[in-house]
Design an enzyme around this catalytic site. Sequence first.
Site, PDB file in Angstrom:
ATOM      1  N   GLY A  11       2.427   1.776  10.902  1.00 32.85           N
ATOM      2  CA  GLY A  11       3.394   2.601  10.915  1.00 32.85           C
ATOM      3  C   GLY A  11       3.970   3.115  12.030  1.00 32.85           C
ATOM      4  CG  ASN A  51      -1.692   1.122   1.361  1.00 27.85           C
ATOM      5  OD1 ASN A  51      -1.801   2.104   0.391  1.00 27.85           O
ATOM      6  ND2 ASN A  51      -2.373   1.443   2.476  1.00 27.85           N
ATOM      7  CB  SER A  93       4.770  -2.453  11.948  1.00 24.39           C
ATOM      8  OG  SER A  93       4.311  -0.932  12.445  1.00 24.39           O
ATOM      9  CD  GLU A 153      -2.747   5.307   6.719  1.00 22.22           C
ATOM     10  OE1 GLU A 153      -3.180   5.403   5.598  1.00 22.22           O
ATOM     11  OE2 GLU A 153      -2.264   4.804   7.523  1.00 22.22           O
ATOM     12  CD  GLU A 191      -3.814  -2.752   7.152  1.00 18.03           C
ATOM     13  OE1 GLU A 191      -2.599  -2.984   6.667  1.00 18.03           O
ATOM     14  OE2 GLU A 191      -4.203  -1.734   6.832  1.00 18.03           O
ATOM     15  CE  LYS A 226       0.008   3.445   4.783  1.00 20.41           C
ATOM     16  NZ  LYS A 226      -0.042   3.525   6.133  1.00 20.41           N
ATOM     17  CG  HIS A 231      -5.781   1.753   4.990  1.00 18.75           C
ATOM     18  ND1 HIS A 231      -5.644   2.644   5.878  1.00 18.75           N
ATOM     19  CD2 HIS A 231      -4.971   0.902   4.795  1.00 18.75           C
ATOM     20  CE1 HIS A 231      -4.354   2.403   6.198  1.00 18.75           C
ATOM     21  NE2 HIS A 231      -3.791   1.409   5.690  1.00 18.75           N
TER      22      HIS A 231
HETATM   23  C1  PEP Z   1      -0.932   0.007   6.067  1.00 16.79           C
HETATM   24  O1  PEP Z   1      -0.832   1.240   5.681  1.00 16.79           O
HETATM   25  O2  PEP Z   1      -1.798  -0.745   5.296  1.00 16.79           O
HETATM   26  C2  PEP Z   1       0.162  -0.717   6.754  1.00 16.79           C
HETATM   27  C3  PEP Z   1       0.187  -1.764   7.132  1.00 16.79           C
HETATM   28  O3  PEP Z   1       1.457   0.529   6.941  1.00 16.79           O
HETATM   29  P1  PEP Z   1       2.672  -0.204   7.664  1.00 16.79           P
HETATM   30  O4  PEP Z   1       3.100  -1.561   6.981  1.00 16.79           O
HETATM   31  O5  PEP Z   1       3.608   1.004   7.267  1.00 16.79           O
HETATM   32  O6  PEP Z   1       2.456  -0.221   9.098  1.00 16.79           O
END
Ligand code: PEP
Length: 243
Positions: free
Chosen positions: A164, A10, A203, A93, A158, A12, A91
């Site tokens: 992040g 992803n 992460s 976000e 998630e 972003k 997601h």
């Molecule tokens: C994500 O944005 O879906 C995500 C898992 O980000 P990260 O791997 O950076 O934690």
Amino acid sequence: MANRKLVAGNWKMHGTADSIAEIVRIAAAVPAGVDVALCLPATLIERAARAVPGFAIGGQDVHGEAKGAFTGDLAAHQLHDAGARLVIVGHSERRDGHRESDGQVRAKAISAMAAALDVILCVGESFAEREAGRAVATVSAQLDASLPPAAPDAVAYEPIWAIGTGRIPSLEDIGEMHSALRGRLVALYGEAGVAVRLLYGGSVKPSNAAEIFGVADVDGALVGGASLTAADFLPIVVAAANS
Ligand code: PEP
């Protein structure tokens, strides 16, 4: 039989034309036995799809309606037309930053599947919900209210607090959640619920990927930061292929 693993990146709000070279590097090195996708900013989808034909390029969001007066939004058929084969919906976000409800996420999933896009539907709890012992109940309720009538390709668990941050739940907690989600998927879709790929996201890095892929009912990963470079992303893909 275990589901074939999917590792989806992803990106972003990262990437411009000069990122195509990195996408080509990633696509060229995908090993056999694992599915890999990159969900890119809309501005890069068509260029990337042309640069790496046969490699799965996806979007990060889609509107729930097929057409209409929705300034700034994209319809599923437009993503498909640009070369996308899949799309992320729900997601955190988007759910948090854009106040998207479970009902809207469900509409997005339906709209995407009607346009022949594979769907990665995201769910996850806040840290307060996990601390209060409500993680499984919260995420299960979110899943029930967000799922479309037909089984999506993938659901990504998630935890919001893991995205992040460099923090991940314990492997036991990941296993507990994935087992609960599998139960809901089977209750709703029957056999088709077994085939929905349950991704872990939050992460994921080269250093922790193998142990996460070793957890029962983890069928892959949704990867943010570590998907931006071939150097970080490919070891995660290889860990999935070897798991
Ligand atoms: C994500 O944005 O879906 C995500 C898992 O980000 P990260 O791997 O950076 O934690």
